[in-house]
Motif scaffolding. Sequence first.
Motif, PDB file in Angstrom:
ATOM      1  N   ILE A   9       6.474  -3.145  -7.074  1.00 40.22           N
ATOM      2  CA  ILE A   9       6.305  -3.499  -5.662  1.00 40.22           C
ATOM      3  C   ILE A   9       5.561  -4.818  -5.611  1.00 40.22           C
ATOM      4  O   ILE A   9       4.501  -4.962  -6.214  1.00 40.22           O
ATOM      5  N   THR A  10       6.131  -5.786  -4.910  1.00 35.53           N
ATOM      6  CA  THR A  10       5.467  -7.076  -4.773  1.00 35.53           C
ATOM      7  C   THR A  10       4.882  -7.184  -3.381  1.00 35.53           C
ATOM      8  O   THR A  10       5.587  -7.047  -2.390  1.00 35.53           O
ATOM      9  N   GLY A  11       3.593  -7.382  -3.324  1.00 34.46           N
ATOM     10  CA  GLY A  11       2.909  -7.543  -2.038  1.00 34.46           C
ATOM     11  C   GLY A  11       2.096  -6.323  -1.670  1.00 34.46           C
ATOM     12  O   GLY A  11       2.608  -5.206  -1.648  1.00 34.46           O
ATOM     13  N   GLY A  12       0.827  -6.554  -1.422  1.00 33.93           N
ATOM     14  CA  GLY A  12      -0.082  -5.463  -1.077  1.00 33.93           C
ATOM     15  C   GLY A  12      -0.344  -5.361   0.414  1.00 33.93           C
ATOM     16  O   GLY A  12      -1.423  -4.947   0.825  1.00 33.93           O
ATOM     17  N   GLY A  13       0.641  -5.737   1.202  1.00 29.34           N
ATOM     18  CA  GLY A  13       0.511  -5.590   2.654  1.00 29.34           C
ATOM     19  C   GLY A  13       0.800  -4.155   3.067  1.00 29.34           C
ATOM     20  O   GLY A  13       0.865  -3.237   2.244  1.00 29.34           O
ATOM     21  N   ILE A  14       0.985  -3.960   4.335  1.00 30.27           N
ATOM     22  CA  ILE A  14       1.214  -2.615   4.861  1.00 30.27           C
ATOM     23  C   ILE A  14       2.457  -1.980   4.240  1.00 30.27           C
ATOM     24  O   ILE A  14       2.425  -0.829   3.806  1.00 30.27           O
ATOM     25  N   ALA A  20       3.980   2.239  -2.105  1.00 27.15           N
ATOM     26  CA  ALA A  20       3.274   2.733  -3.288  1.00 27.15           C
ATOM     27  C   ALA A  20       2.722   4.132  -3.060  1.00 27.15           C
ATOM     28  O   ALA A  20       2.839   5.012  -3.928  1.00 27.15           O
ATOM     29  N   LEU A  21       2.130   4.370  -1.911  1.00 20.11           N
ATOM     30  CA  LEU A  21       1.571   5.693  -1.616  1.00 20.11           C
ATOM     31  C   LEU A  21       2.656   6.762  -1.538  1.00 20.11           C
ATOM     32  O   LEU A  21       2.491   7.870  -2.052  1.00 20.11           O
ATOM     33  N   LEU A  22       3.763   6.432  -0.883  1.00 20.40           N
ATOM     34  CA  LEU A  22       4.843   7.414  -0.758  1.00 20.40           C
ATOM     35  C   LEU A  22       5.495   7.710  -2.107  1.00 20.40           C
ATOM     36  O   LEU A  22       5.817   8.865  -2.403  1.00 20.40           O
ATOM     37  N   LEU A  23       5.689   6.678  -2.929  1.00 20.15           N
ATOM     38  CA  LEU A  23       6.248   6.909  -4.260  1.00 20.15           C
ATOM     39  C   LEU A  23       5.301   7.757  -5.105  1.00 20.15           C
ATOM     40  O   LEU A  23       5.730   8.691  -5.787  1.00 20.15           O
ATOM     41  N   ARG A  24       4.022   7.427  -5.058  1.00 14.95           N
ATOM     42  CA  ARG A  24       3.036   8.187  -5.842  1.00 14.95           C
ATOM     43  C   ARG A  24       3.011   9.650  -5.410  1.00 14.95           C
ATOM     44  O   ARG A  24       2.885  10.553  -6.230  1.00 14.95           O
ATOM     45  N   ARG A  25       3.177   9.869  -4.134  1.00 16.32           N
ATOM     46  CA  ARG A  25       3.201  11.242  -3.602  1.00 16.32           C
ATOM     47  C   ARG A  25       4.361  12.034  -4.200  1.00 16.32           C
ATOM     48  O   ARG A  25       4.278  13.247  -4.373  1.00 16.32           O
ATOM     49  N   VAL A  31       4.070   0.063  -9.922  1.00 17.31           N
ATOM     50  CA  VAL A  31       3.125  -1.009 -10.194  1.00 17.31           C
ATOM     51  C   VAL A  31       3.201  -1.957  -9.008  1.00 17.31           C
ATOM     52  O   VAL A  31       4.279  -2.422  -8.648  1.00 17.31           O
ATOM     53  N   LEU A  32       2.062  -2.223  -8.383  1.00 16.57           N
ATOM     54  CA  LEU A  32       1.996  -3.098  -7.231  1.00 16.57           C
ATOM     55  C   LEU A  32       1.321  -4.392  -7.653  1.00 16.57           C
ATOM     56  O   LEU A  32       0.244  -4.362  -8.257  1.00 16.57           O
ATOM     57  N   VAL A  33       1.964  -5.518  -7.379  1.00 19.79           N
ATOM     58  CA  VAL A  33       1.370  -6.817  -7.700  1.00 19.79           C
ATOM     59  C   VAL A  33       1.140  -7.592  -6.410  1.00 19.79           C
ATOM     60  O   VAL A  33       1.928  -7.517  -5.469  1.00 19.79           O
TER      61      VAL A  33
END
Length: 59
Positions: A9-14, A20-25, A31-33
């Motif tokens: 995932i590129t970008g730590g915006g909304i 990232a949260l939904l995938l982790r769930r 990996v977020l950059v």
Amino acid sequence: MITRVPVLITGGGIAGLTAALLLRREGVYPVLVEKHAGVSPQPKARRFNPRSTEVFRLL
């Protein structure tokens, strides 16, 4: 050296953080950059609304 990750995932915006949260769930370890090394000194919560806050609270 090549590193393989299930999702990048590129970008730590909304959108990036939500993805990232939904995938982790679901058990996927993304990996977020982010291009910025730290947090912004300026508030960036313009795009938050009651529904997005509710989703983050559930996660």
